[in-house]
Design an enzyme around this catalytic site. Structure first.
Site, PDB file in Angstrom:
ATOM      1  CB  SER A 186     -28.226  -4.750  -1.072  1.00  0.00           C
ATOM      2  OG  SER A 186     -29.168  -3.988  -0.365  1.00  0.00           O
ATOM      3  CG  ASP A 321     -24.419   1.449   2.600  1.00  0.00           C
ATOM      4  OD1 ASP A 321     -25.632   1.645   2.778  1.00  0.00           O
ATOM      5  OD2 ASP A 321     -23.931   0.318   2.455  1.00  0.00           O
ATOM      6  CG  HIS A 351     -27.453   0.636  -0.312  1.00  0.00           C
ATOM      7  ND1 HIS A 351     -27.206  -0.207   0.747  1.00  0.00           N
ATOM      8  CD2 HIS A 351     -28.392   0.020  -1.065  1.00  0.00           C
ATOM      9  CE1 HIS A 351     -27.974  -1.287   0.629  1.00  0.00           C
ATOM     10  NE2 HIS A 351     -28.702  -1.168  -0.467  1.00  0.00           N
TER      11      HIS A 351
END
Length: 382
Positions: A186, A321, A351
């Protein structure tokens, strides 16, 4: 007094239940769960919990109890840590920076590989431990300073300084200085790229063997809100920034060759009318927010000379995502400059899916696929 102690829990319970009901309605009214995603009911349940937590954080922030970032930090660090008998886990300080070291207990006849990751939170403890165990590596997790107390530059500086310090003392921990891999998930993905770029040409340090960047529940609103808070941007500029009106024409002309959707593979381009970007230039928006264009925040904007010298990369991108296209654009930049790239695309990924890899009934097929792919890649370059 007795009545008061009875009323308060009832009121609190009603409040929490009401927020949860609102979160469920919010999910079903605004969330489109992709048909290709397996275990959709499980996904919906987890996303409702996520919306519930964020909503509670926003309510607490508005009434002055605590900020949303601090509430989320509290929950992350309240996760129960399960000790791994195969590992020695040590909390250390590199100067003022908190780090956590994961080391296999079993002795190794040869120096080990090192994985440096950029999130030290109990939420990531299991992931870090599994990665260290499965790759027989020494893993360093960096506890960089976060919102709401710290803002831009602090995060990247903490990660960079901890990395430089560790690279200088690798032998102390039995690490092969030629086998150092930077890992990020991330937000940590961008940090991995920025540190790899910053360390280019630093001959007095052990060179990075590879970048292992995972670009993986994240909405556009939550992502942009986090960026605004981190970079201290006034929310009145939301529309100007979302439309690109803060970007001077000459700057967009320079960076379009790297950031345009024309660089995406055809299979990932949306059909139909394309939006006009950027909107007409707003000089006031630029003057107040030009630090958004600082190359220190975007690995995609570094010059070709820097990109060409960074180590090989392993990129994981997920179809579901919001950051998928960022991974694709970065992949193209690397490949255009001759940097070897191993790309792993997860069609049923989303995600944050990696964090569920060991959560048993709450795991997803994509979670295990990503974890296995990362482990296999690290093993393949040792």
């Amino acid at each position: 007094m007795v009545v008061l102690w009875l009323v308060l829990p009832a009121a609190l319970g009603s409040f929490l239940l009401g927020v949860f009901v609102w979160a469920v309605f919010e999910h079903f009214l605004t969330t489109d769960v992709p048909s290709a995603l397996p275990h959709r009911a499980k996904f919906r349940f987890l996303h409702c919990i996520f919306v519930y937590v964020v909503t509670l954080g926003n309510v607490f922030e508005k009434i002055g109890v605590c900020s949303l970032p601090r509430f989320l930090q509290f929950l992350q660090n309240s996760v129960r840590i399960k000790e791994d008998p195969a590992l020695v886990v040590t909390n250390l300080h590199f100067g003022t920076i908190l780090v956590r070291l994961f080391q296999p207990k079993a002795a190794s006849p040869n120096p080990r590989c090192c994985c440096a990751g950029f999130c030290l939170a109990d939420l990531y403890h299991s992931l870090c431990g599994s990665l260290a165990r499965e790759t027989d590596s020494v893993l360093l997790a960096v506890g960089y300073r976060k919102l709401p107390d710290h803002h831009y530059y602090t995060l990247s500086c903490d990660c960079l300084n901890a990395s430089i310090h560790f690279l200088k003392i690798l032998e102390t921990y039995g690490v092969d200085s030629s086998q150092v891999v930077l890992c990020g998930d991330s937000l940590g993905t961008g940090i991995v790229a920025l540190i790899s770029q910053t360390l280019v040409g630093k001959l007095d340090l052990s060179q990075i063997r590879a970048q292992n960047s995972r670009i993986p529940f994240l909405t556009q609103k939550l992502m942009i809100t986090s960026v605004f808070k981190y970079l201290l941007i006034d929310f009145s500029w939301w529309d100007a920034i979302m439309s690109g009106a803060f970007i001077p024409p000459e700057v967009w002309k320079k960076y379009r060759k790297w950031l345009s959707t024309d660089n995406l593979p055809n299979r990932f381009k949306k059909t139909g009318c394309q939006p006009v970007f950027p909107a007409p230039f707003n000089e006031a928006a630029y003057l107040e927010n030009k630090h958004l264009l600082d190359v220190e925040y975007s690995p995609l904007l570094k010059d070709d000379e820097i990109i060409a010298q960074i180590p090989e990369a392993f990129l994981v991108s997920c179809e579901n995502d919001i950051l998928r296209d960022d991974a694709l654009l970065y992949r193209k930049r690397l490949e255009d400059q001759g940097v070897p790239v191993t790309w792993y695309y997860v069609e049923d990924g989303f995600h944050g899916s990696l964090l569920f890899f060991d959560k048993k009934s709450f795991s997803f097929p994509c979670s295990l696929k990503i974890m296995n792919a990362v482990v296999c890649y690290i093993k393949s370059i040792l």
